[in-house]
Design a protein around this motif. Sequence first.
Motif, short mmCIF file in Angstrom:
data_model
loop_
_atom_site.label_atom_id
_atom_site.label_comp_id
_atom_site.label_asym_id
_atom_site.label_seq_id
_atom_site.Cartn_x
_atom_site.Cartn_y
_atom_site.Cartn_z
N SER A 90 0.65 -1.59 0.05
CA SER A 90 -0.39 -0.28 -0.04
C SER A 90 0.66 1.13 -0.06
O SER A 90 1.69 1.54 0.39
CB SER A 90 -0.52 -0.09 1.23
N GLN A 91 0.44 2.65 -0.11
CA GLN A 91 1.08 3.55 -0.14
C GLN A 91 1.72 4.58 0.41
O GLN A 91 2.56 4.72 0.87
CB GLN A 91 0.22 3.99 -0.98
N LYS A 92 0.78 3.37 1.90
CA LYS A 92 1.40 3.47 3.50
C LYS A 92 2.10 3.13 4.01
O LYS A 92 3.28 3.83 4.53
CB LYS A 92 -0.15 3.51 4.47
N MET A 93 2.73 1.51 3.38
CA MET A 93 3.43 0.46 3.59
C MET A 93 4.68 0.95 3.17
O MET A 93 5.71 1.46 3.21
CB MET A 93 2.99 -0.63 3.49
N ARG A 94 4.61 1.81 2.02
CA ARG A 94 5.44 2.04 0.81
C ARG A 94 6.18 2.88 1.62
O ARG A 94 7.64 3.47 1.48
CB ARG A 94 5.11 2.31 -0.52
N GLY A 95 5.50 3.85 2.01
CA GLY A 95 6.49 5.53 2.51
C GLY A 95 7.08 4.86 3.79
O GLY A 95 8.46 5.47 4.58
N VAL A 96 6.54 4.21 4.83
CA VAL A 96 7.32 3.49 5.64
C VAL A 96 8.23 2.83 5.30
O VAL A 96 9.39 3.13 5.90
CB VAL A 96 5.98 2.34 6.84
N ARG A 99 11.52 5.14 4.71
CA ARG A 99 11.72 5.56 5.69
C ARG A 99 12.91 4.57 6.43
O ARG A 99 13.93 5.23 6.44
CB ARG A 99 10.83 6.15 6.83
#
Length: 287
Positions: A90-96, A99
Amino acid sequence: MSRAVVRRREPGQFPQSTIELLETFADQSVLAIQNARLFREIEEKGRQLEVASRHKSQFLANMSHELRTPLNAILGYSELILDNIYGEPSQKMRGVLERVQSNGRHLLGLINAVLDLSKIEAGQLTLSISDYSLKEVVQGVFAAVESLATAKRLALKVELPTVLPTGRGDEQRITQVLLNLVGNAIKFTEAGEVAIAASVENGAFTVAVRDTGPGISVADQTRIFEEFQQADNSSTRSKGGTGLGLAISKRFIEMHGGHILLDSELGRGSTFTISLPIHAGPEEKPQ
């Protein structure tokens, strides 16, 4: 304990001048004996500290190796996930994960710096000497940091002569030094430009890294080349770092038989200049 005895050939008291001379001699002898004992103790403590320092350096080198293995695995798996090997994250997981990768690479850089320093102190780090092109080294560094300068809207300039002789040294370490100097210049410069200029004279390369940053005070210009030291200002502290980069860079250049000089003034930017022998490796024996 040895004992000195003073006798007269004839009965009677010693003259007062002789007594004073003997008292002075006795006082000086006591001081000499105490100093000799102190020197022996200092020598022994010095040997103990040298052994402890070697053990510390060896421990750091071993620990750095042990830390790098799991960290590289973490970076490798996060890269695979970002490449959709295990399905679309997911986009949220990709952002994490991005980081995680960013912080992981930063941590790996710190571990590598500690490993380099500990190897140098333990006498385990040697140069891998071969022919190299300084022009290609500078151009490679430019390509590696160009995006960093662009993101800060800094002009990044390269000044190279048309022809440079082939150098002999450890290309990887020279590149590492130049990346550190240029990376620092970009990190601490908020406006203006960073320039890399190379030239050759009297059997040595000269590579200067100039910036229009905040400059470095005279008080800080010597200490920033020491381990775990940084310029003592709020701008430097806010940028982070361990204070190892310049210390390691200085060691690498000195291992090549060269040196790094700093010319800086608060409010007027800084120029780090590397002087590096063209042929830094051992002389080759004729066949």
